[in-house]
Design an enzyme around this catalytic site. Sequence first.
Site, PDB file in Angstrom:
ATOM      1  N   TYR A  53      -1.105  14.628  18.469  1.00  0.00           N
ATOM      2  CA  TYR A  53      -0.890  14.463  16.977  1.00  0.00           C
ATOM      3  C   TYR A  53      -0.402  15.879  17.464  1.00  0.00           C
ATOM      4  CZ  TYR A  53      -2.480   9.698  16.557  1.00  0.00           C
ATOM      5  OH  TYR A  53      -3.147   8.536  16.638  1.00  0.00           O
ATOM      6  N   HIS A 128      -6.868   7.195  24.712  1.00  0.00           N
ATOM      7  CA  HIS A 128      -5.995   6.979  24.066  1.00  0.00           C
ATOM      8  C   HIS A 128      -4.750   6.342  25.013  1.00  0.00           C
ATOM      9  CE1 HIS A 128      -3.130   9.418  20.873  1.00  0.00           C
ATOM     10  NE2 HIS A 128      -2.770   7.560  21.165  1.00  0.00           N
ATOM     11  N   SER A 208      -0.844   1.883  13.234  1.00  0.00           N
ATOM     12  CA  SER A 208      -0.182   1.459  12.705  1.00  0.00           C
ATOM     13  C   SER A 208      -0.485   0.059  11.435  1.00  0.00           C
ATOM     14  CB  SER A 208       1.131   1.541  13.734  1.00  0.00           C
ATOM     15  OG  SER A 208       1.573   2.532  13.809  1.00  0.00           O
ATOM     16  N   PRO A 209      -0.980  -0.422  10.852  1.00  0.00           N
ATOM     17  CA  PRO A 209      -1.666  -1.396   9.941  1.00  0.00           C
ATOM     18  C   PRO A 209      -0.918  -1.880   8.950  1.00  0.00           C
ATOM     19  CG  PRO A 209      -3.020   0.394   9.603  1.00  0.00           C
ATOM     20  CD  PRO A 209      -1.807   1.379  10.820  1.00  0.00           C
ATOM     21  N   LEU A 210       0.219  -0.584   8.887  1.00  0.00           N
ATOM     22  CA  LEU A 210       1.374  -0.556   7.467  1.00  0.00           C
ATOM     23  C   LEU A 210       2.752  -1.012   8.405  1.00  0.00           C
ATOM     24  CD1 LEU A 210       0.007   2.072   5.219  1.00  0.00           C
ATOM     25  CD2 LEU A 210      -1.087  -0.538   5.264  1.00  0.00           C
ATOM     26  N   GLY A 211       2.876  -0.994   9.982  1.00  0.00           N
ATOM     27  CA  GLY A 211       4.130  -1.282  10.143  1.00  0.00           C
ATOM     28  C   GLY A 211       4.435   0.327  11.030  1.00  0.00           C
TER      29      GLY A 211
HETATM   30  N1  LIG Z   1      -3.942   5.039  19.295  1.00  0.00           N
HETATM   31  C1  LIG Z   1      -2.609   4.916  19.662  1.00  0.00           C
HETATM   32  O1  LIG Z   1      -1.787   4.598  20.203  1.00  0.00           O
HETATM   33  C2  LIG Z   1      -2.123   5.197  18.042  1.00  0.00           C
HETATM   34  C3  LIG Z   1      -0.733   4.725  17.805  1.00  0.00           C
HETATM   35  C4  LIG Z   1      -0.270   5.335  16.446  1.00  0.00           C
HETATM   36  C5  LIG Z   1      -0.629   5.701  15.427  1.00  0.00           C
HETATM   37  N2  LIG Z   1      -2.175   5.120  15.402  1.00  0.00           N
HETATM   38  C6  LIG Z   1      -3.321   5.828  14.591  1.00  0.00           C
HETATM   39  O2  LIG Z   1      -3.140   5.083  13.596  1.00  0.00           O
HETATM   40  C7  LIG Z   1      -2.415   5.998  12.135  1.00  0.00           C
HETATM   41  C8  LIG Z   1      -1.770   4.694  11.194  1.00  0.00           C
HETATM   42  O3  LIG Z   1      -0.444   4.283  12.300  1.00  0.00           O
HETATM   43  P1  LIG Z   1       0.696   5.200  11.682  1.00  0.00           P
HETATM   44  O4  LIG Z   1       0.378   6.135  10.681  1.00  0.00           O
HETATM   45  O5  LIG Z   1       1.380   4.862  13.082  1.00  0.00           O
HETATM   46  O6  LIG Z   1       1.454   3.906  10.407  1.00  0.00           O
HETATM   47  P2  LIG Z   1       0.844   3.174   9.154  1.00  0.00           P
HETATM   48  O7  LIG Z   1      -0.065   3.491   8.712  1.00  0.00           O
HETATM   49  O8  LIG Z   1       1.293   2.120   9.769  1.00  0.00           O
HETATM   50  O9  LIG Z   1       2.459   4.322   8.467  1.00  0.00           O
HETATM   51  C9  LIG Z   1       1.974   5.007   7.733  1.00  0.00           C
HETATM   52  C10 LIG Z   1       2.714   5.586   6.753  1.00  0.00           C
HETATM   53  O10 LIG Z   1       2.864   4.867   5.628  1.00  0.00           O
HETATM   54  C11 LIG Z   1       2.844   4.915   4.527  1.00  0.00           C
HETATM   55  N3  LIG Z   1       1.413   5.015   3.800  1.00  0.00           N
HETATM   56  C12 LIG Z   1       0.444   5.174   4.420  1.00  0.00           C
HETATM   57  N4  LIG Z   1       0.113   4.783   3.029  1.00  0.00           N
HETATM   58  C13 LIG Z   1       0.906   3.524   1.918  1.00  0.00           C
HETATM   59  C14 LIG Z   1       0.841   3.626   0.743  1.00  0.00           C
HETATM   60  N5  LIG Z   1      -0.190   2.928  -0.356  1.00  0.00           N
HETATM   61  N6  LIG Z   1       2.165   3.074   0.024  1.00  0.00           N
HETATM   62  C15 LIG Z   1       3.173   3.305   0.693  1.00  0.00           C
HETATM   63  N7  LIG Z   1       2.956   3.924   1.702  1.00  0.00           N
HETATM   64  C16 LIG Z   1       1.805   4.333   2.310  1.00  0.00           C
HETATM   65  C17 LIG Z   1       2.390   7.190   4.732  1.00  0.00           C
HETATM   66  O11 LIG Z   1       3.572   7.519   3.871  1.00  0.00           O
HETATM   67  P3  LIG Z   1       3.728   9.342   3.741  1.00  0.00           P
HETATM   68  O12 LIG Z   1       3.540   9.816   4.931  1.00  0.00           O
HETATM   69  O13 LIG Z   1       4.143   9.178   2.268  1.00  0.00           O
HETATM   70  O14 LIG Z   1       1.921   9.224   2.811  1.00  0.00           O
HETATM   71  C18 LIG Z   1       2.923   6.997   6.068  1.00  0.00           C
HETATM   72  O15 LIG Z   1       3.592   7.840   6.372  1.00  0.00           O
HETATM   73  C19 LIG Z   1      -2.240   6.958  12.983  1.00  0.00           C
HETATM   74  O16 LIG Z   1      -1.629   7.646  11.668  1.00  0.00           O
HETATM   75  C20 LIG Z   1      -2.395   7.021  13.448  1.00  0.00           C
HETATM   76  O17 LIG Z   1      -3.977   7.907  13.661  1.00  0.00           O
HETATM   77  C21 LIG Z   1      -2.888   5.889  16.946  1.00  0.00           C
END
Ligand SMILES: NC(=O)c1ccc[n+]([C@@H]2O[C@H](COP(=O)([O-])OP(=O)(O)OC[C@H]3O[C@@H](n4cnc5c(N)ncnc54)[C@H](OP(=O)(O)O)[C@@H]3O)[C@@H](O)[C@H]2O)c1
Length: 286
Positions: A53, A128, A208-211
Amino acid sequence: MQHRTIRSTTVSAIGLGGMPMSIEGRPEPERSVAAIHAALDAGVTLIDTADAYHLDSSDVGHNELLIAEALATYGGDVSGVLVATKGGHTRPGGGAWDIDGSPEHLKAACDDSLKRLGVEAIGLYQHHRPDPDVPYAETIGALGELLDDGKIRMAGISNADPGQIREAQTILGGRLASVQNQFSPAFRSSKPELDLCAEMGVAFLPWSPLGGISDAAELGSRHAAVAEVAADRGVSPQQVTLAWLLALSPVVIPIPGASRPETARDSAAAADLGLTPDEVARLSAA
Ligand SMILES: NC(=O)c1ccc[n+]([C@@H]2O[C@H](COP(=O)([O-])OP(=O)(O)OC[C@H]3O[C@@H](n4cnc5c(N)ncnc54)[C@H](OP(=O)(O)O)[C@@H]3O)[C@@H](O)[C@H]2O)c1
């Protein structure tokens, strides 16, 4: 804050993902540190990161360093916080996500993560992403050696299919702690992996639980059932989504990303939302 377990380690039912703090579009580090502190204030005790990251080879481990700094500068007790990092991806620059699943790379990456996090052993170390050029057994064998050597306390995998989950569990001698795969209202194709984790008693961390970073704000407009339940309850669509994920199985521990204190706080509150069986059924059917 409700809790869940990863093997015998208790963590908050909602974790915090660090990726938005450190990849393309990242904010100033001060805002990210404030977001981590807000999550800790809300009772979050699981923080997910990765050595990859960062933006390019000049700032490898940006997010691990940020998390180490946030924990060091937090006013409260952080002894119960589990930092889960990963190795196996490299980011040379230009937005690329390369893969290196060689045992040599994983062991060196783990040593570097240990230094950046400033710990003697990593709480949860996750491989990963499978490398098509390296037999999975060799990569997971290295993960097992890291466990045996005491460099990591728990071992997890990510982006694995059911066959790879079973193979990892066998190679690790029953010590597989977690699987981290993509899962959200829009992306449900990891359901077989989620179900297998539930059967095996292995934690499932939906990524990416929120998409995802660019689509998280659209949850309510893209998923009518999510918007309806959110309106009924007077909470955000993001909170409803995380509560729905928690309701799918006791092994699920979502790791929503955040780079703002408000979003980190709002997501953490999902642990205590508690949806009714009818609400869960409506969200699952949608
Ligand atoms: N293992 C893998 O290959 C892999 C791949 C992708 C991600 N991940 C991990 O999974 C985590 C989550 O995935 P992600 O970050 O890609 O996507 P996500 O959790 O689906 O979405 C993240 C975004 O959601 C927004 N958000 C969070 N909580 C919110 C709420 N309560 N209301 C409104 N908006 C909200 C945040 O905005 P703000 O930034 O404005 O706060 C953030 O930018 C990553 O951070 C990483 O640690 C792992």
